[in-house]
Scaffold this active site. Structure first.
Site, short mmCIF file in Angstrom:
data_model
loop_
_atom_site.label_atom_id
_atom_site.label_comp_id
_atom_site.label_asym_id
_atom_site.label_seq_id
_atom_site.Cartn_x
_atom_site.Cartn_y
_atom_site.Cartn_z
N GLU A 138 0.84 -1.20 0.00
CA GLU A 138 0.00 0.00 0.00
C GLU A 138 0.87 1.25 0.00
O GLU A 138 2.01 1.23 0.48
CB GLU A 138 -0.89 0.02 1.26
N ASP A 139 0.32 2.34 -0.52
CA ASP A 139 1.04 3.61 -0.45
C ASP A 139 0.92 4.23 0.94
O ASP A 139 1.90 4.68 1.51
CB ASP A 139 0.53 4.58 -1.53
N ASP A 177 -4.26 5.45 6.08
CA ASP A 177 -4.77 6.70 6.64
C ASP A 177 -5.74 6.34 7.77
O ASP A 177 -5.33 6.12 8.90
CB ASP A 177 -5.42 7.47 5.49
N ARG A 207 1.77 12.14 -8.98
CA ARG A 207 2.29 10.82 -8.59
C ARG A 207 3.77 10.69 -8.95
O ARG A 207 4.48 9.89 -8.36
CB ARG A 207 1.52 9.71 -9.33
N PHE A 210 -1.87 16.16 4.07
CA PHE A 210 -2.16 15.47 2.81
C PHE A 210 -0.89 15.47 1.97
O PHE A 210 -0.34 16.52 1.66
CB PHE A 210 -3.32 16.13 2.07
P1 IMP Z 1 -7.78 4.82 4.32
O1 IMP Z 1 -8.84 3.85 3.90
O2 IMP Z 1 -8.34 6.00 5.02
O3 IMP Z 1 -6.64 4.18 5.09
O4 IMP Z 1 -7.23 5.48 3.00
C1 IMP Z 1 -6.45 4.87 2.13
C2 IMP Z 1 -6.36 5.61 0.81
O5 IMP Z 1 -6.69 7.01 0.86
C3 IMP Z 1 -4.93 5.56 0.37
O6 IMP Z 1 -4.62 4.34 -0.25
C4 IMP Z 1 -4.85 6.75 -0.56
O7 IMP Z 1 -5.30 6.40 -1.84
C5 IMP Z 1 -5.80 7.76 0.05
N1 IMP Z 1 -5.05 8.74 0.88
C6 IMP Z 1 -5.10 8.86 2.21
N2 IMP Z 1 -4.30 9.85 2.65
C7 IMP Z 1 -3.71 10.35 1.56
C8 IMP Z 1 -2.74 11.41 1.34
O8 IMP Z 1 -2.24 12.09 2.27
N3 IMP Z 1 -2.37 11.63 0.07
C9 IMP Z 1 -2.86 10.92 -0.99
N4 IMP Z 1 -3.75 9.93 -0.84
C10 IMP Z 1 -4.18 9.65 0.42
MG MG Z 2 -4.30 3.71 -2.09
#
Ligand code: IMP
Ligand code: MG
Length: 185
Positions: free
Chosen positions: A108-109, A112, A174, A161
């Site tokens: 995963e990137d 969050d 990206r 962010f």
């Molecule tokens: P989660 O389900 O809240 O953990 O969110 C996961 C997804 O939200 C990540 O895989 C990203 O695609 C997007 N995301 C969350 N925070 C960021 C950020 O700071 N920058 C860019 N994408 C984000």
């Molecule tokens: Mg993602």
């Protein structure tokens, strides 16, 4: 312009949070850790990247894993808006091969809220992999809604962010080689 950055468009300058050099070093460390952990598992290791944010991380990471490894991809879309995750996730592109009996590492990137990763882990577990681990380049612990164990983590970051090294705002940025953020956000 961020120092040491080969690319940063003037109209939207980003502050550098994590330099390309720090990313390279950390990715090599994670690759070495995975190599140690999965040594002797035959050719059953699958690095599974979540599209699209993880592809740059995956491409660097897989070359630091000194084992027979296959790559696969899963496309997901959140039903939430662009920057807030709802936790309800739709698979838009599924894996090309079954993962039953394989050692799978989700790449995963960023974790969050943890909602997307929780959903994904639950979904993939039903496919009976031999093991299922989570690797994420970034984690924002202050945003956690659902606790998820990150087996391999690049960096913990503050609640900003971020973009670059695969992460986007509205599909842009990206291709920055570093992790940046907008100062006024
Ligand atoms: P989660 O389900 O809240 O953990 O969110 C996961 C997804 O939200 C990540 O895989 C990203 O695609 C997007 N995301 C969350 N925070 C960021 C950020 O700071 N920058 C860019 N994408 C984000
Ligand atoms: Mg993602």
């Amino acid at each position: 312009m961020a120092p040491n950055s080969p690319f940063n468009r003037a109209e939207r300058p980003f502050k550098e949070m994590i330099s390309a050099v720090r990313i390279t070093t950390r990715v090599a460390e994670i690759g070495a850790e995975i190599t140690r952990d999965f040594e002797g598992q035959g050719d059953d290791l699958v690095l599974l990247a979540v599209l699209k944010g993880s592809v740059i991380f995956l491409s660097d990471l897989c070359r630091q894993v000194k084992l027979p490894t296959s790559l696969d991809f899963i496309g997901i879309a959140s039903y939430g808006d662009e920057t807030a995750s709802s936790g309800v996730v739709k698979i838009t592109q599924d894996l090309t091969k079954p993962i039953e009996g394989k050692h799978v590492i989700i790449v995963e990137d960023i974790i969050d809220t943890g909602l997307t990763a929780t959903y994904l882990m639950a979904n993939l577990r039903t496919r009976n992999p031999a093991s299922l681990k989570l690797c994420s380049l970034l984690h924002k612990p202050s945003r956690t809604v659902k606790e998820v164990t990150i087996d391999y983590l690049g960096f913990e970051i503050p609640n900003k962010f971020v973009v670059g090294y695969g992460l986007d705002i509205a599909q842009q940025w990206r291709n920055l080689s570093f992790i940046g953020y907008i100062e006024d956000e």
